[in-house]
Scaffold this motif. Structure first.
Motif, PDB file in Angstrom:
ATOM      1  N   PRO A 168      71.088  55.855  76.654  1.00  0.00           N
ATOM      2  CA  PRO A 168      72.073  55.651  77.399  1.00  0.00           C
ATOM      3  C   PRO A 168      72.749  54.879  75.682  1.00  0.00           C
ATOM      4  O   PRO A 168      72.684  53.838  75.154  1.00  0.00           O
ATOM      5  N   HIS A 169      73.897  55.927  74.600  1.00  0.00           N
ATOM      6  CA  HIS A 169      74.758  55.022  73.625  1.00  0.00           C
ATOM      7  C   HIS A 169      75.617  56.131  73.765  1.00  0.00           C
ATOM      8  O   HIS A 169      76.180  56.571  74.264  1.00  0.00           O
ATOM      9  N   SER A 170      77.043  54.988  73.106  1.00  0.00           N
ATOM     10  CA  SER A 170      78.257  55.609  72.876  1.00  0.00           C
ATOM     11  C   SER A 170      77.920  56.921  72.112  1.00  0.00           C
ATOM     12  O   SER A 170      77.293  57.039  71.628  1.00  0.00           O
ATOM     13  N   ILE A 220      64.379  54.228  66.243  1.00  0.00           N
ATOM     14  CA  ILE A 220      65.241  52.633  66.760  1.00  0.00           C
ATOM     15  C   ILE A 220      64.884  53.433  68.231  1.00  0.00           C
ATOM     16  O   ILE A 220      64.920  52.718  68.627  1.00  0.00           O
ATOM     17  N   GLU A 275      80.249  57.868  70.133  1.00  0.00           N
ATOM     18  CA  GLU A 275      80.344  57.585  68.772  1.00  0.00           C
ATOM     19  C   GLU A 275      79.612  57.712  67.665  1.00  0.00           C
ATOM     20  O   GLU A 275      79.957  58.002  66.850  1.00  0.00           O
ATOM     21  N   ILE A 276      78.356  57.678  67.959  1.00  0.00           N
ATOM     22  CA  ILE A 276      77.358  58.285  67.355  1.00  0.00           C
ATOM     23  C   ILE A 276      76.820  59.517  67.496  1.00  0.00           C
ATOM     24  O   ILE A 276      76.797  60.122  69.081  1.00  0.00           O
ATOM     25  N   ASP A 277      76.062  60.616  67.055  1.00  0.00           N
ATOM     26  CA  ASP A 277      75.549  61.529  67.667  1.00  0.00           C
ATOM     27  C   ASP A 277      73.720  60.680  68.154  1.00  0.00           C
ATOM     28  O   ASP A 277      73.712  62.039  69.353  1.00  0.00           O
ATOM     29  N   SER A 278      73.330  60.040  67.549  1.00  0.00           N
ATOM     30  CA  SER A 278      72.066  59.824  68.642  1.00  0.00           C
ATOM     31  C   SER A 278      71.714  58.463  67.611  1.00  0.00           C
ATOM     32  O   SER A 278      72.236  57.912  66.706  1.00  0.00           O
ATOM     33  N   LEU A 279      70.674  58.147  68.001  1.00  0.00           N
ATOM     34  CA  LEU A 279      69.951  56.787  67.314  1.00  0.00           C
ATOM     35  C   LEU A 279      69.259  57.286  66.420  1.00  0.00           C
ATOM     36  O   LEU A 279      68.215  58.547  66.850  1.00  0.00           O
ATOM     37  N   ASN A 280      68.733  56.544  64.960  1.00  0.00           N
ATOM     38  CA  ASN A 280      68.096  56.729  65.051  1.00  0.00           C
ATOM     39  C   ASN A 280      66.117  57.003  64.955  1.00  0.00           C
ATOM     40  O   ASN A 280      66.066  55.713  66.239  1.00  0.00           O
ATOM     41  N   ARG A 314      89.164  60.668  59.957  1.00  0.00           N
ATOM     42  CA  ARG A 314      88.957  60.490  61.634  1.00  0.00           C
ATOM     43  C   ARG A 314      89.877  59.757  61.844  1.00  0.00           C
ATOM     44  O   ARG A 314      90.454  58.518  62.977  1.00  0.00           O
ATOM     45  N   LEU A 331      76.547  50.572  67.000  1.00  0.00           N
ATOM     46  CA  LEU A 331      77.644  51.550  67.565  1.00  0.00           C
ATOM     47  C   LEU A 331      77.642  52.119  68.756  1.00  0.00           C
ATOM     48  O   LEU A 331      78.133  52.322  69.452  1.00  0.00           O
ATOM     49  N   GLY A 332      76.897  52.606  68.152  1.00  0.00           N
ATOM     50  CA  GLY A 332      75.636  53.303  69.414  1.00  0.00           C
ATOM     51  C   GLY A 332      75.939  52.431  70.559  1.00  0.00           C
ATOM     52  O   GLY A 332      75.389  53.041  71.598  1.00  0.00           O
ATOM     53  N   LEU A 333      75.506  51.629  69.930  1.00  0.00           N
ATOM     54  CA  LEU A 333      74.979  49.945  71.638  1.00  0.00           C
ATOM     55  C   LEU A 333      76.706  49.632  72.236  1.00  0.00           C
ATOM     56  O   LEU A 333      76.436  48.321  72.643  1.00  0.00           O
ATOM     57  N   ARG A 335      74.497  51.713  62.255  1.00  0.00           N
ATOM     58  CA  ARG A 335      74.884  52.671  63.358  1.00  0.00           C
ATOM     59  C   ARG A 335      74.578  52.787  64.845  1.00  0.00           C
ATOM     60  O   ARG A 335      74.517  52.796  65.504  1.00  0.00           O
ATOM     61  N   THR A 336      73.472  51.849  64.634  1.00  0.00           N
ATOM     62  CA  THR A 336      72.548  50.927  66.115  1.00  0.00           C
ATOM     63  C   THR A 336      73.719  50.847  66.394  1.00  0.00           C
ATOM     64  O   THR A 336      73.321  51.032  68.287  1.00  0.00           O
ATOM     65  N   THR A 381      71.554  51.479  58.852  1.00  0.00           N
ATOM     66  CA  THR A 381      70.958  51.882  60.258  1.00  0.00           C
ATOM     67  C   THR A 381      71.332  50.573  61.008  1.00  0.00           C
ATOM     68  O   THR A 381      71.573  51.523  62.387  1.00  0.00           O
ATOM     69  N   SER A 410      65.433  46.531  60.965  1.00  0.00           N
ATOM     70  CA  SER A 410      66.847  47.447  61.907  1.00  0.00           C
ATOM     71  C   SER A 410      65.820  47.845  63.692  1.00  0.00           C
ATOM     72  O   SER A 410      67.180  47.271  64.850  1.00  0.00           O
ATOM     73  N   ILE A 411      64.808  47.028  63.774  1.00  0.00           N
ATOM     74  CA  ILE A 411      64.078  47.651  64.582  1.00  0.00           C
ATOM     75  C   ILE A 411      63.994  45.809  65.947  1.00  0.00           C
ATOM     76  O   ILE A 411      64.906  46.577  67.105  1.00  0.00           O
TER      77      ILE A 411
END
Lengths: 245, 245
Positions: free
Chosen positions: B215-217, B227, B219-224, A27, A116-118, A113-114, A110, A226-227
């Motif tokens: 809130p998260h972008s 986290i 681009e990910i499904d969910s945070l771990n 993608r 990218l989410g933020l 991924r975190t 982890t 990671s936390i």
């Protein structure tokens, strides 16, 4: 094409193991894909979608059960896309996250991924460190790696030479300012710097910027890396949003 | 005493594998310890300290390499303390964290350690769930379990019956209020509720309290999960401190 090897850091290619990470790769970075490896047992909707998108991009598929086992170390990895590794450049005007000697592959996945989410997409990894392109790390990121600008450096100085203008916020157990205070007045662009899982950052980092402490009770030695990255990055990103209001 | 078994959830005892978790157990809950298992190869300062404190509390030591291998699944676990499991009661006037069907042992361990660090000591685990007393989880907590009040329930209703007065804050991907808004006016005592790693909380939880979204972008499904717990718990604890001045 020569036969595929188990992964090692000096190879110029790596593997996205699993259907979901492979779909993410196709993608976001289809131009990096070179081959689709499938198990004889591969089936299902995700697999068919992956085969289709690979056909669209001219990525050849082949049955490769042995290679899949070798790459993933597991018996239930049914698909992987082989991709050429790349060296991204970080965006000069965006916030950075610098990971100094992170050694744990799961943590590194982890964290990607975190971040990218933020919405923090620019990551410097200072070696020695877990290899961000290792298939185990790629799997742990769930494909987040493909959407990030991640660059690996041989030293912190090498990173700093390229981006001397970022205000540094090293996260340290004895940081002089608490996180909530630090985010009250953030200088942009900023770089959040996190140390190794066991030993943290060397003391001299306190002189390089505004050392930050995430307060925690004395009943634990430190938060998991990671936390700490999750809490620290969230606080900075949110404070930014507030200031921009 | 009969010979030691590999761990299973229906046993009334468990193991703190490793010198550090064992020392934590002896520091915080020595009354629960029943035996010290040592490897023939055990040596070093930590081991001697552990042997000494076990002697002080009358905890008998024995050489048990086979049992150590069986418990830890590893060849390099040199010590473990056997302890009687307990059922803690949560403090009625403190904030709670409720984990609804957490299935990943590593996550459950990291979460315990994080919450102890943030000063949230009262944890409800709703089954089915990873077993908080499993030696692998105990090891991942680095001994945090021994300082927490953790209680396992067979249903959310069973937890709720015991503590009907806590204001519930379920963390949900479609929560109606953003985290930063939610922490502006926290009703005490509160309970933060987090769902399963893969499926989150069932939709009906939105009706039980104030559903919160981190809130998260997209681009990910969910945070771990660990986290999300770290970020959520930090924000609530910090907001509390601010309100209390």
């Amino acid at each position: 094409m020569p036969s595929l090897k188990g992964y090692s850091s000096d190879l110029e290619y790596s593997y996205a193991p699993g259907v979901f990470p492979s779909l993410e790769l196709m993608r976001v970075r289809p131009e990096s894909a070179t081959r689709l490896l499938l198990s004889e047992r591969a089936q299902g909707e995700g697999v068919e979608k992956l085969r289709q998108i690979c056909r669209e991009y001219g990525v050849r598929e082949e049955i490769a059960d042995k290679a899949l086992r070798r790459i993933s170390g597991k018996d239930n990895c049914f698909a992987a896309v082989v991709f050429e590794k790349w060296q991204a450049e970080l965006a000069a005007d965006k916030p950075h996250v610098v990971l100094h000697h992170p050694m744990d592959e799961g943590n590194l996945g982890t964290i990607q991924r975190t971040l990218l989410g933020l919405g923090l997409k620019d990551i410097a990894v200072i070696r020695p460190a877990a290899d961000a392109f290792d298939p185990h790390v790629v799997r742990a990121t769930m494909g987040a790696l493909f959407s990030l600008r991640l660059k690996q450096y041989d030293s912190f100085e090498a990173y700093r030479q390229e981006y001397p203008g970022h205000r540094l916020y090293p996260f340290m157990l004895d940081g002089s300012v608490m996180l909530e205070e630090a985010v009250q007045s953030v200088q942009k662009p900023y770089a959040l710097v996190f140390g190794n899982e066991g030993s943290g950052l060397p003391p001299e980092f306190a002189q390089l910027g505004q050392a930050v402490r995430i307060p925690h009770s004395n009943e634990i030695d430190s938060l998991n890396l990671s936390i700490a990255v999750g809490i620290g990055a969230y606080a900075f990103v949110h404070a930014q949003e507030k200031q921009e209001g």
